[in-house]
Write a protein that holds these residues in place. Structure first.
Motif, PDB file in Angstrom:
ATOM      1  N   GLY A 140       0.787  -1.213   0.000  1.00  0.00           N
ATOM      2  CA  GLY A 140       0.000   0.000   0.000  1.00  0.00           C
ATOM      3  C   GLY A 140       0.824   1.270   0.000  1.00  0.00           C
ATOM      4  N   ARG A 141       0.095   2.377  -0.092  1.00  0.00           N
ATOM      5  CA  ARG A 141       0.685   3.716  -0.054  1.00  0.00           C
ATOM      6  C   ARG A 141       0.123   4.470   1.147  1.00  0.00           C
ATOM      7  NH1 ARG A 141       2.691   6.259  -4.445  1.00  0.00           N
ATOM      8  NH2 ARG A 141       3.163   7.836  -2.856  1.00  0.00           N
ATOM      9  N   PRO A 142       0.445   4.033   2.352  1.00  0.00           N
ATOM     10  CA  PRO A 142      -0.066   4.739   3.538  1.00  0.00           C
ATOM     11  C   PRO A 142       0.433   6.167   3.629  1.00  0.00           C
ATOM     12  CG  PRO A 142       1.643   3.172   4.154  1.00  0.00           C
ATOM     13  CD  PRO A 142       1.285   2.896   2.722  1.00  0.00           C
ATOM     14  N   ASP A 143       1.561   6.467   2.984  1.00  0.00           N
ATOM     15  CA  ASP A 143       2.092   7.839   3.013  1.00  0.00           C
ATOM     16  C   ASP A 143       1.111   8.841   2.447  1.00  0.00           C
ATOM     17  OD1 ASP A 143       3.363   8.239  -0.137  1.00  0.00           O
ATOM     18  OD2 ASP A 143       2.955   6.225   0.584  1.00  0.00           O
ATOM     19  N   LEU A 144       0.216   8.388   1.548  1.00  0.00           N
ATOM     20  CA  LEU A 144      -0.770   9.286   0.936  1.00  0.00           C
ATOM     21  C   LEU A 144      -1.887   9.668   1.901  1.00  0.00           C
ATOM     22  CD1 LEU A 144      -1.073   7.662  -2.620  1.00  0.00           C
ATOM     23  CD2 LEU A 144       0.237   9.691  -1.949  1.00  0.00           C
ATOM     24  N   ALA A 145      -1.912   9.058   3.081  1.00  0.00           N
ATOM     25  CA  ALA A 145      -2.922   9.421   4.085  1.00  0.00           C
ATOM     26  C   ALA A 145      -2.577  10.725   4.791  1.00  0.00           C
ATOM     27  CB  ALA A 145      -3.080   8.294   5.104  1.00  0.00           C
ATOM     28  N   GLY A 146      -1.349  11.182   4.649  1.00  0.00           N
ATOM     29  CA  GLY A 146      -0.961  12.491   5.157  1.00  0.00           C
ATOM     30  C   GLY A 146      -1.175  12.670   6.648  1.00  0.00           C
ATOM     31  N   ALA A 147      -1.856  13.766   6.991  1.00  0.00           N
ATOM     32  CA  ALA A 147      -2.043  14.133   8.392  1.00  0.00           C
ATOM     33  C   ALA A 147      -2.879  13.116   9.164  1.00  0.00           C
ATOM     34  CB  ALA A 147      -2.692  15.514   8.484  1.00  0.00           C
ATOM     35  N   ALA A 148      -3.632  12.277   8.473  1.00  0.00           N
ATOM     36  CA  ALA A 148      -4.464  11.279   9.153  1.00  0.00           C
ATOM     37  C   ALA A 148      -3.625  10.252   9.908  1.00  0.00           C
ATOM     38  CB  ALA A 148      -5.361  10.572   8.141  1.00  0.00           C
ATOM     39  N   LEU A 149      -2.379  10.064   9.496  1.00  0.00           N
ATOM     40  CA  LEU A 149      -1.541   9.018  10.095  1.00  0.00           C
ATOM     41  C   LEU A 149      -1.373   9.201  11.597  1.00  0.00           C
ATOM     42  CD1 LEU A 149       1.182   8.768   7.314  1.00  0.00           C
ATOM     43  CD2 LEU A 149      -0.547   7.043   7.865  1.00  0.00           C
ATOM     44  N   SER A 150      -1.228  10.422  12.043  1.00  0.00           N
ATOM     45  CA  SER A 150      -1.023  10.666  13.470  1.00  0.00           C
ATOM     46  C   SER A 150      -2.302  10.493  14.278  1.00  0.00           C
ATOM     47  CB  SER A 150      -0.474  12.082  13.691  1.00  0.00           C
ATOM     48  OG  SER A 150      -1.411  13.055  13.259  1.00  0.00           O
ATOM     49  N   LYS A 151      -3.442  10.341  13.601  1.00  0.00           N
ATOM     50  CA  LYS A 151      -4.726  10.187  14.288  1.00  0.00           C
ATOM     51  C   LYS A 151      -5.177   8.726  14.393  1.00  0.00           C
ATOM     52  CE  LYS A 151      -6.198  14.690  12.475  1.00  0.00           C
ATOM     53  NZ  LYS A 151      -7.197  15.397  11.631  1.00  0.00           N
ATOM     54  N   ILE A 152      -4.447   7.828  13.738  1.00  0.00           N
ATOM     55  CA  ILE A 152      -4.844   6.422  13.734  1.00  0.00           C
ATOM     56  C   ILE A 152      -4.636   5.822  15.114  1.00  0.00           C
ATOM     57  CG2 ILE A 152      -4.456   4.164  12.673  1.00  0.00           C
ATOM     58  CD1 ILE A 152      -5.592   6.276  10.781  1.00  0.00           C
ATOM     59  N   GLN A 153      -5.663   5.121  15.603  1.00  0.00           N
ATOM     60  CA  GLN A 153      -5.569   4.426  16.875  1.00  0.00           C
ATOM     61  C   GLN A 153      -5.641   2.910  16.719  1.00  0.00           C
ATOM     62  OE1 GLN A 153      -8.149   6.132  19.926  1.00  0.00           O
ATOM     63  NE2 GLN A 153      -8.232   8.048  18.784  1.00  0.00           N
ATOM     64  N   ALA A 154      -6.164   2.442  15.599  1.00  0.00           N
ATOM     65  CA  ALA A 154      -6.309   1.004  15.374  1.00  0.00           C
ATOM     66  C   ALA A 154      -4.958   0.365  15.061  1.00  0.00           C
ATOM     67  CB  ALA A 154      -7.278   0.748  14.220  1.00  0.00           C
ATOM     68  N   PRO A 155      -4.688  -0.828  15.576  1.00  0.00           N
ATOM     69  CA  PRO A 155      -3.445  -1.537  15.239  1.00  0.00           C
ATOM     70  C   PRO A 155      -3.312  -1.711  13.729  1.00  0.00           C
ATOM     71  CG  PRO A 155      -4.609  -2.655  17.009  1.00  0.00           C
ATOM     72  CD  PRO A 155      -5.542  -1.604  16.481  1.00  0.00           C
ATOM     73  N   THR A 156      -2.132  -1.391  13.210  1.00  0.00           N
ATOM     74  CA  THR A 156      -1.936  -1.350  11.759  1.00  0.00           C
ATOM     75  C   THR A 156      -0.696  -2.129  11.354  1.00  0.00           C
ATOM     76  OG1 THR A 156      -2.971   0.844  11.655  1.00  0.00           O
ATOM     77  CG2 THR A 156      -1.629   0.180   9.771  1.00  0.00           C
ATOM     78  N   LEU A 157      -0.866  -3.011  10.367  1.00  0.00           N
ATOM     79  CA  LEU A 157       0.245  -3.789   9.821  1.00  0.00           C
ATOM     80  C   LEU A 157       0.492  -3.362   8.381  1.00  0.00           C
ATOM     81  CD1 LEU A 157       2.287  -6.152  10.049  1.00  0.00           C
ATOM     82  CD2 LEU A 157       0.462  -7.651   9.197  1.00  0.00           C
ATOM     83  N   LEU A 158       1.739  -3.025   8.070  1.00  0.00           N
ATOM     84  CA  LEU A 158       2.136  -2.645   6.718  1.00  0.00           C
ATOM     85  C   LEU A 158       2.978  -3.772   6.127  1.00  0.00           C
ATOM     86  CD1 LEU A 158       3.278   1.022   7.543  1.00  0.00           C
ATOM     87  CD2 LEU A 158       0.975   0.229   6.927  1.00  0.00           C
ATOM     88  N   ILE A 159       2.438  -4.441   5.096  1.00  0.00           N
ATOM     89  CA  ILE A 159       3.125  -5.565   4.454  1.00  0.00           C
ATOM     90  C   ILE A 159       3.681  -5.087   3.116  1.00  0.00           C
ATOM     91  CG2 ILE A 159       2.909  -7.924   3.599  1.00  0.00           C
ATOM     92  CD1 ILE A 159       0.442  -8.245   5.388  1.00  0.00           C
TER      93      ILE A 159
END
Length: 228
Positions: A140-159
């Motif tokens: 994936g391209r999680p970098d495109l989520a921008g400012a939302a990244l610092s607001k994520i609370q759910a456990p996240t796995l990047l494969i």
């Protein structure tokens, strides 16, 4: 493990989003697929991982982020697939639809995102805190989520594939901004961006299955034992 499958139609604004809902008998949770560029519910790759997750006793919802008319436009311009907020609004709408379904409402929810769909899933999660219990991004391209990244609370796995060098760097940059959740990177050695090498797609999807199962288990309310 067997499971039932049916087509669903999800209203959004004045349009309908079409999908496939796959349900084991007593699912541990429901995983909403948020596909990437040029993909959809008929994708063999998406259906492969959906089957693997369902056999692991998790329900799956595969839906088309774009209508048929939008897909025709995007196949020429490619602009909608990179409009992350546009896509995230649809993910939120689908999630709200799920929460209104009596048979699904009480299930822990997860997002499985790929390519730009991973960013849309993350933005949707930031907009609906405490609704999503687990996120997996594959290639994936999680970098495109921008400012939302610092607001994520759910456990996240990047494969990411071990040979997908540019995307590894982008995922590492995104991970550094995810400071308010449990977040990890898993590298599948010898895999390129689409995990097309023998056995690599299955390896990646098994990582996703384990992550979802662990997160859903943690999301279940504990049952107090009676006093002895």
């Amino acid at each position: 493990m067997s499971y039932s499958s049916r087509e669903v139609v999800i209203p959004f604004a004045e349009q309908n989003l079409e999908g496939f809902l796959n349900l084991p008998k007593n699912p541990e949770g429901l995983i909403i697929f948020v596909h990437g560029s040029g993909s959809g519910r008929f994708s063999p790759r998406n259906q492969f991982v959906a089957d693997l997750l369902c056999k692991g006793n998790m329900a799956t919802l595969l839906f088309d982020l774009l209508t048929k008319d939008e897909e025709r436009i995007d196949s020429i311009t490619a602009h909608l697939r990179f409009d992350i907020q546009f896509l995230a609004e649809r993910v939120v709408a689908v999630t709200e639809w799920v929460k209104k379904q009596p048979s699904l409402a009480n299930l822990p929810l997860g997002y499985f995102g790929a390519s730009t769909g991973a960013a849309a899933a993350l933005v949707a999660t930031a907009q609906t805190p405490h609704t999503i219990h687990s996120i997996v991004s594959r290639g994936g391209r999680p970098d495109l989520a921008g400012a939302a990244l610092s607001k994520i609370q759910a456990p996240t796995l990047l494969i990411i594939g071990g040979n997908d060098y540019d995307v590894i760097k982008l995922n590492e940059q995104a991970l550094s901004k995810m400071r308010n959740c449990k977040a990890e990177i898993q590298i599948v050695k010898g895999a390129t961006h689409l995990f097309e090498e023998p056995g690599k797609l299955e390896e990646a999807d098994n990582l996703a299955k384990t992550w979802f199962k662990n997160c859903f288990h943690s999301a279940r309310p504990s049952v107090a034992l009676p006093d002895q």
